[in-house]
Design a protein around this motif. Sequence first.
Motif, PDB file in Angstrom:
ATOM      1  N   ASP A   9       0.898  -1.169   0.018  1.00  0.00           N
ATOM      2  CA  ASP A   9      -0.006   0.163   0.004  1.00  0.00           C
ATOM      3  C   ASP A   9       0.852   1.207   0.029  1.00  0.00           C
ATOM      4  OD1 ASP A   9      -2.829   1.385   0.407  1.00  0.00           O
ATOM      5  OD2 ASP A   9      -1.475   1.838   2.114  1.00  0.00           O
ATOM      6  N   VAL A  10       0.491   2.196  -0.667  1.00  0.00           N
ATOM      7  CA  VAL A  10       1.252   3.407  -0.985  1.00  0.00           C
ATOM      8  C   VAL A  10       1.308   4.139   0.291  1.00  0.00           C
ATOM      9  CG1 VAL A  10      -0.080   4.734  -2.308  1.00  0.00           C
ATOM     10  CG2 VAL A  10       1.901   5.289  -2.553  1.00  0.00           C
ATOM     11  N   PHE A  11       0.161   4.225   1.011  1.00  0.00           N
ATOM     12  CA  PHE A  11      -0.093   4.937   1.963  1.00  0.00           C
ATOM     13  C   PHE A  11       0.842   4.220   3.176  1.00  0.00           C
ATOM     14  CE2 PHE A  11      -3.881   5.939  -0.440  1.00  0.00           C
ATOM     15  CZ  PHE A  11      -4.155   7.166  -0.163  1.00  0.00           C
ATOM     16  N   ASP A  12       0.925   3.043   3.275  1.00  0.00           N
ATOM     17  CA  ASP A  12       1.665   2.452   4.233  1.00  0.00           C
ATOM     18  C   ASP A  12       3.344   2.874   3.984  1.00  0.00           C
ATOM     19  OD1 ASP A  12       2.508   0.586   6.358  1.00  0.00           O
ATOM     20  OD2 ASP A  12       3.221  -0.890   4.474  1.00  0.00           O
ATOM     21  N   VAL A  62      12.343   2.507  -8.333  1.00  0.00           N
ATOM     22  CA  VAL A  62      13.022   1.624  -9.195  1.00  0.00           C
ATOM     23  C   VAL A  62      14.464   1.644  -9.017  1.00  0.00           C
ATOM     24  CG1 VAL A  62      13.021   1.311 -11.811  1.00  0.00           C
ATOM     25  CG2 VAL A  62      10.848   2.345 -10.835  1.00  0.00           C
ATOM     26  N   ASP A  63      14.994   0.558  -9.122  1.00  0.00           N
ATOM     27  CA  ASP A  63      16.323   0.360  -9.087  1.00  0.00           C
ATOM     28  C   ASP A  63      17.000  -0.331 -10.501  1.00  0.00           C
ATOM     29  OD1 ASP A  63      15.591  -2.337  -8.855  1.00  0.00           O
ATOM     30  OD2 ASP A  63      16.729  -2.499  -6.881  1.00  0.00           O
ATOM     31  N   ARG A  64      18.239  -0.179 -10.593  1.00  0.00           N
ATOM     32  CA  ARG A  64      18.941  -0.750 -11.584  1.00  0.00           C
ATOM     33  C   ARG A  64      20.191  -1.132 -11.258  1.00  0.00           C
ATOM     34  NH1 ARG A  64      21.905   2.572 -15.640  1.00  0.00           N
ATOM     35  NH2 ARG A  64      22.038   4.525 -14.869  1.00  0.00           N
ATOM     36  N   LYS A  65      21.151  -1.989 -11.535  1.00  0.00           N
ATOM     37  CA  LYS A  65      22.216  -2.209 -11.332  1.00  0.00           C
ATOM     38  C   LYS A  65      23.218  -1.831 -12.253  1.00  0.00           C
ATOM     39  CE  LYS A  65      22.399  -5.798  -8.225  1.00  0.00           C
ATOM     40  NZ  LYS A  65      23.299  -5.596  -7.081  1.00  0.00           N
ATOM     41  N   VAL A  66      24.385  -1.058 -11.889  1.00  0.00           N
ATOM     42  CA  VAL A  66      25.405  -0.484 -12.477  1.00  0.00           C
ATOM     43  C   VAL A  66      26.809  -0.977 -12.160  1.00  0.00           C
ATOM     44  CG1 VAL A  66      26.338   1.479 -13.379  1.00  0.00           C
ATOM     45  CG2 VAL A  66      23.981   1.599 -12.906  1.00  0.00           C
ATOM     46  N   GLY A  67      27.027  -1.847 -12.570  1.00  0.00           N
ATOM     47  CA  GLY A  67      28.617  -2.645 -12.234  1.00  0.00           C
ATOM     48  C   GLY A  67      28.064  -3.097 -10.824  1.00  0.00           C
ATOM     49  N   ARG A  68      28.849  -2.941  -9.806  1.00  0.00           N
ATOM     50  CA  ARG A  68      28.464  -3.738  -8.519  1.00  0.00           C
ATOM     51  C   ARG A  68      27.522  -2.887  -7.622  1.00  0.00           C
ATOM     52  NH1 ARG A  68      33.758  -5.301  -5.670  1.00  0.00           N
ATOM     53  NH2 ARG A  68      33.643  -3.208  -4.712  1.00  0.00           N
ATOM     54  N   GLU A  69      27.048  -1.610  -8.058  1.00  0.00           N
ATOM     55  CA  GLU A  69      26.021  -0.868  -7.175  1.00  0.00           C
ATOM     56  C   GLU A  69      24.654  -0.885  -7.793  1.00  0.00           C
ATOM     57  OE1 GLU A  69      27.712   3.095  -6.923  1.00  0.00           O
ATOM     58  OE2 GLU A  69      26.900   3.822  -8.744  1.00  0.00           O
ATOM     59  N   THR A  70      23.759  -0.651  -6.923  1.00  0.00           N
ATOM     60  CA  THR A  70      22.376  -0.763  -7.280  1.00  0.00           C
ATOM     61  C   THR A  70      22.196   0.852  -7.018  1.00  0.00           C
ATOM     62  OG1 THR A  70      21.801  -2.708  -6.456  1.00  0.00           O
ATOM     63  CG2 THR A  70      20.122  -1.102  -6.854  1.00  0.00           C
ATOM     64  N   ARG A  71      21.455   1.651  -8.336  1.00  0.00           N
ATOM     65  CA  ARG A  71      21.028   3.043  -8.127  1.00  0.00           C
ATOM     66  C   ARG A  71      19.472   3.203  -7.939  1.00  0.00           C
ATOM     67  NH1 ARG A  71      25.054   5.923 -12.170  1.00  0.00           N
ATOM     68  NH2 ARG A  71      27.157   5.191 -11.356  1.00  0.00           N
ATOM     69  N   PHE A  72      19.050   3.879  -7.332  1.00  0.00           N
ATOM     70  CA  PHE A  72      17.627   4.021  -7.086  1.00  0.00           C
ATOM     71  C   PHE A  72      17.131   5.311  -7.708  1.00  0.00           C
ATOM     72  CE2 PHE A  72      19.437   1.355  -3.861  1.00  0.00           C
ATOM     73  CZ  PHE A  72      18.747   0.415  -3.611  1.00  0.00           C
ATOM     74  N   ARG A  73      15.795   5.528  -8.258  1.00  0.00           N
ATOM     75  CA  ARG A  73      15.282   6.600  -8.725  1.00  0.00           C
ATOM     76  C   ARG A  73      13.806   6.469  -8.254  1.00  0.00           C
ATOM     77  NH1 ARG A  73      12.541   5.791 -13.243  1.00  0.00           N
ATOM     78  NH2 ARG A  73      13.033   3.860 -14.451  1.00  0.00           N
ATOM     79  N   LEU A  74      13.237   7.665  -8.267  1.00  0.00           N
ATOM     80  CA  LEU A  74      11.687   7.987  -7.560  1.00  0.00           C
ATOM     81  C   LEU A  74      10.992   7.506  -9.042  1.00  0.00           C
ATOM     82  CD1 LEU A  74       9.667   8.689  -5.570  1.00  0.00           C
ATOM     83  CD2 LEU A  74       9.953  11.113  -6.486  1.00  0.00           C
ATOM     84  N   ASN A  75       9.789   6.906  -8.655  1.00  0.00           N
ATOM     85  CA  ASN A  75       8.675   6.734  -9.620  1.00  0.00           C
ATOM     86  C   ASN A  75       7.472   7.310  -8.902  1.00  0.00           C
ATOM     87  OD1 ASN A  75       6.855   5.991 -11.503  1.00  0.00           O
ATOM     88  ND2 ASN A  75       6.605   3.965 -10.518  1.00  0.00           N
ATOM     89  N   ALA A  76       7.123   8.824  -9.106  1.00  0.00           N
ATOM     90  CA  ALA A  76       6.161   9.446  -8.463  1.00  0.00           C
ATOM     91  C   ALA A  76       4.489   9.026  -8.837  1.00  0.00           C
ATOM     92  CB  ALA A  76       6.392  10.907  -8.473  1.00  0.00           C
ATOM     93  N   SER A  77       4.572   8.069  -9.630  1.00  0.00           N
ATOM     94  CA  SER A  77       3.214   8.026 -10.201  1.00  0.00           C
ATOM     95  C   SER A  77       2.219   7.366  -9.052  1.00  0.00           C
ATOM     96  CB  SER A  77       3.265   7.245 -11.403  1.00  0.00           C
ATOM     97  OG  SER A  77       3.693   5.954 -11.408  1.00  0.00           O
ATOM     98  N   PRO A  78       2.817   6.416  -8.335  1.00  0.00           N
ATOM     99  CA  PRO A  78       1.909   6.028  -7.286  1.00  0.00           C
ATOM    100  C   PRO A  78       1.353   7.107  -6.517  1.00  0.00           C
ATOM    101  CG  PRO A  78       3.522   4.517  -7.644  1.00  0.00           C
ATOM    102  CD  PRO A  78       3.818   5.561  -8.442  1.00  0.00           C
ATOM    103  N   LEU A  79       2.069   8.239  -6.075  1.00  0.00           N
ATOM    104  CA  LEU A  79       1.761   9.297  -5.274  1.00  0.00           C
ATOM    105  C   LEU A  79       0.223   9.821  -5.739  1.00  0.00           C
ATOM    106  CD1 LEU A  79       5.041  10.915  -4.437  1.00  0.00           C
ATOM    107  CD2 LEU A  79       3.948   9.454  -3.076  1.00  0.00           C
ATOM    108  N   GLN A  80       0.035   9.774  -6.943  1.00  0.00           N
ATOM    109  CA  GLN A  80      -1.262  10.101  -7.490  1.00  0.00           C
ATOM    110  C   GLN A  80      -2.214   9.655  -6.553  1.00  0.00           C
ATOM    111  OE1 GLN A  80      -1.808  12.592 -10.042  1.00  0.00           O
ATOM    112  NE2 GLN A  80      -3.830  12.461  -9.118  1.00  0.00           N
ATOM    113  N   GLU A  81      -2.377   8.390  -6.000  1.00  0.00           N
ATOM    114  CA  GLU A  81      -3.333   7.956  -5.234  1.00  0.00           C
ATOM    115  C   GLU A  81      -3.643   8.523  -4.024  1.00  0.00           C
ATOM    116  OE1 GLU A  81      -4.394   3.639  -2.873  1.00  0.00           O
ATOM    117  OE2 GLU A  81      -2.795   3.662  -4.172  1.00  0.00           O
ATOM    118  N   ILE A  82      -2.457   9.194  -3.504  1.00  0.00           N
ATOM    119  CA  ILE A  82      -2.393   9.681  -2.199  1.00  0.00           C
ATOM    120  C   ILE A  82      -3.069  11.021  -2.670  1.00  0.00           C
ATOM    121  CG2 ILE A  82      -1.061  10.937  -0.446  1.00  0.00           C
ATOM    122  CD1 ILE A  82       0.891   8.503  -0.463  1.00  0.00           C
TER     123      ILE A  82
END
Length: 109
Positions: A9-12, A62-82
Amino acid sequence: MSENNENRDVFDAVADPTRRQLIRLLSEAEELPLHELTPHFQMGRTAVSKHLTILKEAGLVVDRKVGRETRFRLNASPLQEIQDWVAYYTQFWSTNMLRLKQLLEEEEE
């Protein structure tokens, strides 16, 4: 919930101040690795990673692997529910305050 559950749940997910701060940090950058996010908190990498997992399960990160590290980025679309939920109650209170104003004006007359 399991780590593979993408139906949290996005609220959670946004209920925790740490996760809200992660959302803010990610909104200010295209993407960030865990080691750049961790110094913003008074907790270790594992704890920050768990918060990111919860946000990911809600579809907010959303995350993606770049070499040995994982990079994170925001996907704001679920915030529309709020936003939709808040908009409903904004309208609810606006309508009720207008009714109250009308009743008070009628009593004055």
